[in-house]
Design an enzyme around this catalytic site. Structure first.
Site, short mmCIF file in Angstrom:
data_model
loop_
_atom_site.label_atom_id
_atom_site.label_comp_id
_atom_site.label_asym_id
_atom_site.label_seq_id
_atom_site.Cartn_x
_atom_site.Cartn_y
_atom_site.Cartn_z
N ASP A 239 0.75 -1.25 -0.11
CA ASP A 239 0.01 -0.03 0.05
C ASP A 239 1.00 1.39 -0.21
O ASP A 239 2.07 1.00 0.06
CB ASP A 239 -0.99 -0.02 1.29
C1 BGC Z 1 -5.03 3.37 -0.02
C2 BGC Z 1 -5.05 2.37 -1.33
C3 BGC Z 1 -4.88 2.91 -2.54
C4 BGC Z 1 -3.57 3.85 -2.29
C5 BGC Z 1 -3.08 4.82 -3.72
C6 BGC Z 1 -3.80 4.32 -0.17
O1 BGC Z 1 -4.01 5.31 0.70
O2 BGC Z 1 -5.01 2.54 1.22
O3 BGC Z 1 -6.14 1.71 -1.36
O4 BGC Z 1 -4.89 2.04 -3.75
O5 BGC Z 1 -3.56 4.80 -1.59
O6 BGC Z 1 -3.97 5.64 -3.84
#
Ligand code: BGC
Length: 747
Positions: A239
């Site tokens: 993530d």
């Molecule tokens: C989220 C993800 C997301 C990523 C990119 C993170 O804050 O938890 O689900 O894909 O950001 O935007």
């Protein structure tokens, strides 16, 4: 022709040999916010990713959290996963995935950061709207076609967030300690199905810790379970800014570290890793493995082929080349909108319909009053990383006006005041690792209104009450919005915001026939007025055609066929996490603090496997609406249930008749439990379902086949699945609480 695995591996090895250590490390971390690093010398391109579950997200500058603001990134807005799950229709899940994949490719992406499939363990979780269900079987059944649909387009899905990302509060630093049984029965099956059945090409680790390790660098999750046990050879992405340690990130099954800060070279898998390898602290082989997975990924999405040539001296050289006929995808085609519409139609759930208050036939409706902020609000551009720029979004008000046409007067009154939205803050993602974003939301229920705003609130209410008394047909559309269903923050309770309970009660005083629609990504407490309202409809964030789908259901053009994919408990205090005091977690002890890195809270998951209906049934806790619930305008007759056991399978059949006067669909649900449930097991569990469409008067025999091995529980101590035996009860129902036939079988 598909290339054999052997040939593919040889090509990968040949290209791997060409790469220097620096180049390899460049490939395994972000070089922009949504792209990995490239190696132009050898033709290796960047992997272009984009959020997220409801459509392809708008584009950002490569190293600044500001949207580019181009009009080229408007896209189709699909129903959220919570809505898709309410259809209980595998085909629609496939179609939604297909649109998402096509549009991702059309926008030039290689990987769409979806679907989110974490288990809805707690109704307060801010991201529940991005997830499918509280039930692992339903999650597994829906996620497979979703991913298959996405991946038909030379693009990759990225199932997320592995694993136990079940809350947003302290999401970077909360540790989950599920029992071995809950882990295997509740939290892992969806991911296992995504890997083994759907063959997902991508998977995202989580922010939170599981048993002391952060999800995006966990040896347990990424190496032992994912790589070794499930034999996954796809791409694992972290993530965004979920890593905490170079060694852990390097030595776990992670392939690509992504982040939200612009110091790309200093990411854990960037220069710090180069230095650690040069000093002998970390073995280069772990980088090779990541690069192999990345090259395999690029081959799978057909972004590259690898050309290997031999020189005279018997040496081989290799380089990546573009694949000329890679699917170009497309976006915003009207066909995409019709898929979004079909899913939206089936995602609307009729919760209550006393005295056949609905449908509201257009021919008999001269004027309608629509009340409520959600009638007039578009939701696509909110919720966190799931936000998108929708090409269009039909609000409930627009949908109703369109549906009823020029012979019906449709009047609108806002009814309650909604303060300006927090979500309008542009670069929230940059702040999200410091949890400032979450903190922003902490006081959202208690926002003090200015004198002006209080005046507006009063005037809106008075107007709504006055008009509601005058109109026979009043539709209230309220619920939540993305200030509540949002990434990075959980709700404080299940109560409706903006004084809706009070307003609804006063409205029902002046007009007891009001139809209530709740738009929300998770359960809300409706007890203040639930018994008084004759008709209640629930709709999650239902995509660009959500408003028209709602209108078609209200008018009776289509019969509602959505079913709840999660229980609506009475209130948060009744939930298993509240009962066991398992949320928001306990502060760490000094000893734990030493052991766990970047961890503040821990949860033992004491509710074990008793999540959702497994808990409410076992502990006899009354709920507002049970799992699987959803009414139709017609009645269905269930009869002649039969069980046939053959070898290692059981086929359950039942005759289903539409006894009404309209075409309608029903979800036939199969639950199985022990005849006399033992204390450690749920009363029953969902083991199959079929959605069937029937003409008026039509009968169909519905067959659901299951394997005896599906009737098993995980023995945490022995570390294996143990098949259940003895007298089992098979239940066929229209919901988990509306059982129409049952039969016993000795196993
Ligand atoms: C989220 C993800 C997301 C990523 C990119 C993170 O804050 O938890 O689900 O894909 O950001 O935007």
């Amino acid at each position: 022709m598909k290339e054999s695995k052997k040939i593919q591996n040889e090509k990968i090895e040949a290209l791997l040999k060409e790469l220097t250590l620096e180049e390899k490390c460049r490939m395994i971390h972000g070089s922009e916010f949504f792209k990995s690093g490239d190696v132009p010398r050898l033709g290796i391109p960047k992997i272009a990713t984009s959020d997220g579950p409801c459509g392809v997200r708008n584009d950002f500058y490569p190293d600044r959290w500001f949207v580019i603001g181009s009009s080229a990134d408007y896209v189709s807005y699909l129903p959220s996963n919570s809505a898709i799950a309410s259809t209980w229709n595998r085909e629609l899940a496939h179609d939604s995935g297909m649109v998402l994949g096509r549009e991702a490719r059309g926008r030039g992406k290689d990987m769409i950061l979806a679907p989110g499939i974490n288990i809805k363990r707690n109704p307060l979780c801010g991201r529940n709207f991005e997830y499918l269900s509280e039930d692992p079987y339903l999650v597994s059944e829906m996620v497979v076609p979703l991913i298959e649909g996405i991946q038909e387009n030379d693009v990759s899905a990225c199932v997320k967030h592995f694993a136990c990302n079940n809350q947003e509060f302290e999401r970077h630093s909360v540790n989950a300690e599920p029992t071995e049984r809950a882990f295997n029965e509740i939290y892992l099956p969806g991911f296992e199905a995504a890997v083994k059945k759907a063959k997902t090409r991508g998977l995202m680790g989580s922010y939170n810790l599981v048993r002391g390790e952060h999800g995006s660098e966990s040896r347990l999750l990424l190496t032992d379970i994912l790589r070794k046990k499930w034999k996954y050879d796809g791409l694992v992405v972290s993530d965004w800014t979920a890593n905490h340690d170079t060694k852990d990130a390097a030595e776990s099954g992670l392939d690509l570290e992504m982040g939200i800060t612009d110091n790309f070279d200093e990411y854990y898998l960037g220069m710090p890793l180069v230095r650690a390898i040069q000093s002998g602290e970390i073995d280069e082989e772990c980088v090779n493995e990541k690069v192999r997975n990345i090259l395999r990924f690029l081959l799978r999405v057909r972004k590259i082929d690898i050309e290997v040539s031999s020189t005279r001296g018997g040496k081989t050289t290799a380089r990546a080349v573009e694949v000329p006929d890679r699917d170009p995808g497309c976006y915003n085609g009207t066909i995409m909108h019709s898929y979004a519409r079909n899913t939206a139609d089936e995602a609307v759930v009729l919760l209550k319909n006393e005295k056949k208050r609905l449908p509201l036939k257009p021919s008999q409706t001269k004027r309608i009053l629509v009340i409520g902020d959600n009638a007039n609000r578009a939701h696509a551009n909110g919720g966190g990383s799931a936000e998108i720029k929708a090409l269009y979004e039909i609000t409930p008000l627009l949908g109703i006006a369109q549906e009823y046409g020029g012979n019906t007067e449709v009047r609108y009154a806002r009814g309650y005041y909604v303060p300006p939205k927090y979500r309008e803050r542009e670069n929230w993602q940059e702040h999200s690792i410091t949890d400032e974003w979450g903190a922003d939301f902490a006081d959202r229920d208690k926002r003090k209104l200015s004198a002006e705003q209080r005046k507006a609130t009063k005037a809106l209410k008075e107007e709504a009450l006055r008009l509601a008394a005058e109109y026979d047909d009043v539709i209230f559309v309220g619920g939540l919005d993305h200030d509540f269903d949002v990434e990075g923050a959980d709700r404080k309770n299940m109560k409706l915001p903006y004084g809706q309970d009070e307003l609804l009660n006063e409205l029902l005083d002046v007009n007891p026939n009001i139809i209530v629609v709740m738009v929300a990504g998770s359960p809300v407490d409706m007890r203040a007025w639930k018994d008084r309202a004759k008709a209640i409809v629930y709709m999650s964030y239902n995509g660009m055609e959500g408003g028209s789908a709602l209108a078609r259901v209200i008018s009776g053009e289509i019969c509602p066929s959505g079913k709840l994919a999660e229980t609506f408990p009475n209130c948060y205090e009744d939930t298993p996490v509240a009962h066991f005091g398992e949320y928001p977690g306990r502060k760490l002890t000094a000893a734990q603090k030493k052991r766990y890195k970047a961890c503040a809270y821990t949860e033992e998951y004491k509710e074990d496997i008793f999540v959702g209906y497994r808990y409410y049934e076992k502990f006899k806790v009354p709920v507002q609406f049970p799992f699987g619930h959803g009414l139709s305008y017609v009645d269905f007759r269930y009869e002649g249930m039969e069980l046939k056991k053959k070898d290692h399978t059981v086929t359950v059949s039942v005759k289903l008749t539409n006894t009404g006067i309209a075409r309608a669909s029903e979800v036939v649900q199969l639950y199985v439990g022990e005849k006399t449930p033992s204390p450690e097991n749920p009363v029953k569990e969902l083991k199959g379902f079929e959605k069937v469409e029937l003409k008026p008067g039509q009968t169909k025999t519905v067959r659901i086949k299951l394997h005896l091995k599906d009737l098993a529980h995980y023995d945490g101590e022995a570390g294996k699945w143990v098949q259940m035996h003895g007298s089992m009860e098979f239940y066929i129902g229209s919901s988990s609480a509306d059982i129409r036939c049952r039969k016993e079988l000795k196993i």
